[in-house]
Design an enzyme around this catalytic site. Structure first.
Site, PDB file in Angstrom:
ATOM      1  N   LYS A 201      28.291  28.076  -4.014  1.00  0.00           N
ATOM      2  CA  LYS A 201      28.035  26.575  -4.529  1.00  0.00           C
ATOM      3  C   LYS A 201      27.391  26.606  -5.745  1.00  0.00           C
ATOM      4  O   LYS A 201      26.829  27.763  -6.333  1.00  0.00           O
ATOM      5  CB  LYS A 201      27.057  25.998  -3.530  1.00  0.00           C
ATOM      6  CG  LYS A 201      28.057  25.645  -2.286  1.00  0.00           C
ATOM      7  CD  LYS A 201      27.366  24.504  -1.497  1.00  0.00           C
ATOM      8  CE  LYS A 201      28.079  24.004  -0.398  1.00  0.00           C
ATOM      9  NZ  LYS A 201      27.527  23.114   0.677  1.00  0.00           N
TER      10      LYS A 201
ATOM     11  N   ARG B 119      27.335  29.363   7.022  1.00  0.00           N
ATOM     12  CA  ARG B 119      28.875  29.151   6.592  1.00  0.00           C
ATOM     13  C   ARG B 119      29.173  29.945   5.559  1.00  0.00           C
ATOM     14  O   ARG B 119      28.535  29.392   4.151  1.00  0.00           O
ATOM     15  CB  ARG B 119      28.961  27.610   6.515  1.00  0.00           C
ATOM     16  CG  ARG B 119      30.458  26.908   6.384  1.00  0.00           C
ATOM     17  CD  ARG B 119      30.378  25.524   6.411  1.00  0.00           C
ATOM     18  NE  ARG B 119      31.672  24.960   6.282  1.00  0.00           N
ATOM     19  CZ  ARG B 119      32.239  24.683   4.956  1.00  0.00           C
ATOM     20  NH1 ARG B 119      31.478  25.086   3.806  1.00  0.00           N
ATOM     21  NH2 ARG B 119      33.377  24.297   4.814  1.00  0.00           N
TER      22      ARG B 119
END
Length: 404
Positions: free
Chosen positions: A347, A381
């Site tokens: 991210k 995740r």
């Protein structure tokens, strides 16, 4: 050196008991003293001056401390936040004192008791029908990401074709993924929604193929009840809803109908606007309150509490500093009593620090894994399963999960 003091960190009753045993404390003494080694600062929001004053005096009498607003003592303010500073032993004494009082203090006592129990407990296992049980006392679980989209931030349509997505999912399972999370709609910052029909067209071939693999737990990343219904009917086990049951009013009932599990993720706003100057007055209280509301939605719809996972939502309506503060204080979310999922893989929070594009964020992502696990994460995740599973194994060894 004979008199060299050193810092002893105690993170659980189990660790406290182990340290006391190492000193050869009498077993009865261990039971009497083990909860005195655990110290927790807990914040209570918006208490009235009478509530704050009584709690402060009671906690002082137990050997702890309570930090209140300056107007509490003379009743010159309407409400005050109160920071409690106490050991587990002192909290237990405080709770007993509060139970026999008024001003809603028995309710506060109950909430404090439940909060402390959640902090101290490992989330109970989640049983998945015809699939391996997720036993969080044993290890951290790995969720592999499959974006069946043409516009995801991390892989840019690399697995948009069903066969490419299926092949990638199988390679993730081989690499050690416990769960495969399939998404047909990008929720990157600035993204626009697609129709349920298009979302189903993208993901159903992948779900139907993977459902035949008995080792694979299938999660579907969707906000639409129509998509969730078809996915669960076709063999999916978990719905990963980034809106935490708020986007589609039928979602909670749909999940309950199939007795499925659900991941409730915090997001401020919607993907198209969520990163437009996100700001919070009290970051943790606001996220916790929102997740608590979603837990209530789930409960009213009939979703079993034991089937719920929470996700603080890295990058979903958070600034760079917010994201790292959440990672650093992830343990805060244990108060909800549910397993915690962390999704920071590739991210922007990592790219902003390292100055590299998504496909170059492997090492940066790997650095977040031990931090997350040491601070309470139960499921990670990720895009890069093999490498992140290795990182998770080391973190699990550090906290002793595999040694118990």
């Amino acid at each position: 050196m004979r008199y060299l003091p050193y810092l002893v960190q105690v993170n659980s009753l189990e660790e406290s008991e182990s340290i006391f045993s190492g000193i050869d404390v009498d077993p009865m003494g261990i039971k009497l003293m083990e909860d005195k080694a655990l110290f927790y600062p807990l914040m209570l929001k918006d208490l009235t001056p009478p509530q704050a004053n009584i709690i402060k005096q009671y906690l002082l009498s137990c050997g702890g401390e309570a930090v209140c607003g300056r107007g509490v003592i003379n009743n010159s303010i309407k409400n005050s936040d109160v920071l409690l500073l106490a050991t587990l032993n002192q909290y237990r004494k405080l709770i007993n004192k509060l139970k026999a009082n008024k001003f809603a203090l028995p309710e506060i006592a109950h909430i404090l008791g439940e909060t402390l129990k959640n902090i101290e407990s490992v989330p109970p296992p989640i049983k998945i029908k015809n699939r391996p049980t997720l036993d969080f006392g044993k290890r951290t679980y790995i969720m592999g990401i499959i974006n069946v989209t043409p516009d995801s931030f991390s892989d840019g349509g690399k697995f948009y074709a069903p066969q490419a997505a299926i092949a990638h999912a199988k390679s993730m399972i081989h690499a050690g993924a416990d769960i495969i999370d399939i998404g047909g709609e990008s929720t990157r910052p600035g993204s626009q929604p697609i129709s349920a029909k298009e979302e189903l067209r993208r993901i159903m071939p992948v779900i139907e193929t993977l459902a035949k693999n008995r080792k694979c737990i299938i999660s579907v990343d969707t906000q639409k009840s129509e998509v969730a219904d078809m996915a669960l009917k076709s063999g999916a086990h978990i719905i990963n809803d980034v809106s935490a049951l708020r986007s589609d009013k039928k979602m909670a009932k749909t999940i309950a109908k199939y007795k499925a599990s659900v991941i409730l993720m915090h997001m401020r706003g919607t993907p198209d606007i969520m990163q437009v100057k996100p700001a919070y007055k009290d970051l943790f209280f606001e996220i916790l309150s929102s997740l608590k509301d979603s837990l209530e939605i789930a409960n009213k719809a009939g979703i079993l509490f034991s089937r719920i996972i929470v996700d603080p939502g890295f990058g979903f309506g958070k600034s760079l500093s917010d994201n790292f503060m959440i990672l650093r204080n992830l343990r805060t979310f244990k108060v909800l009593g549910r397993p915690i999922l962390v999704g920071a893989s590739r991210k922007k929070m990592i790219g902003s620090i390292l100055g590299v594009p998504p496909d170059k964020r492997l090492i940066g992502t790997a650095a977040t894994i031990p931090v997350a696990i040491l601070n309470g994460a139960n499921i990670i995740r990720v895009h890069d399963v093999f490498e992140m599973k290795q990182s998770a194994k080391i973190a699990d060894a550090v906290i002793g999960r595999r040694l118990r």
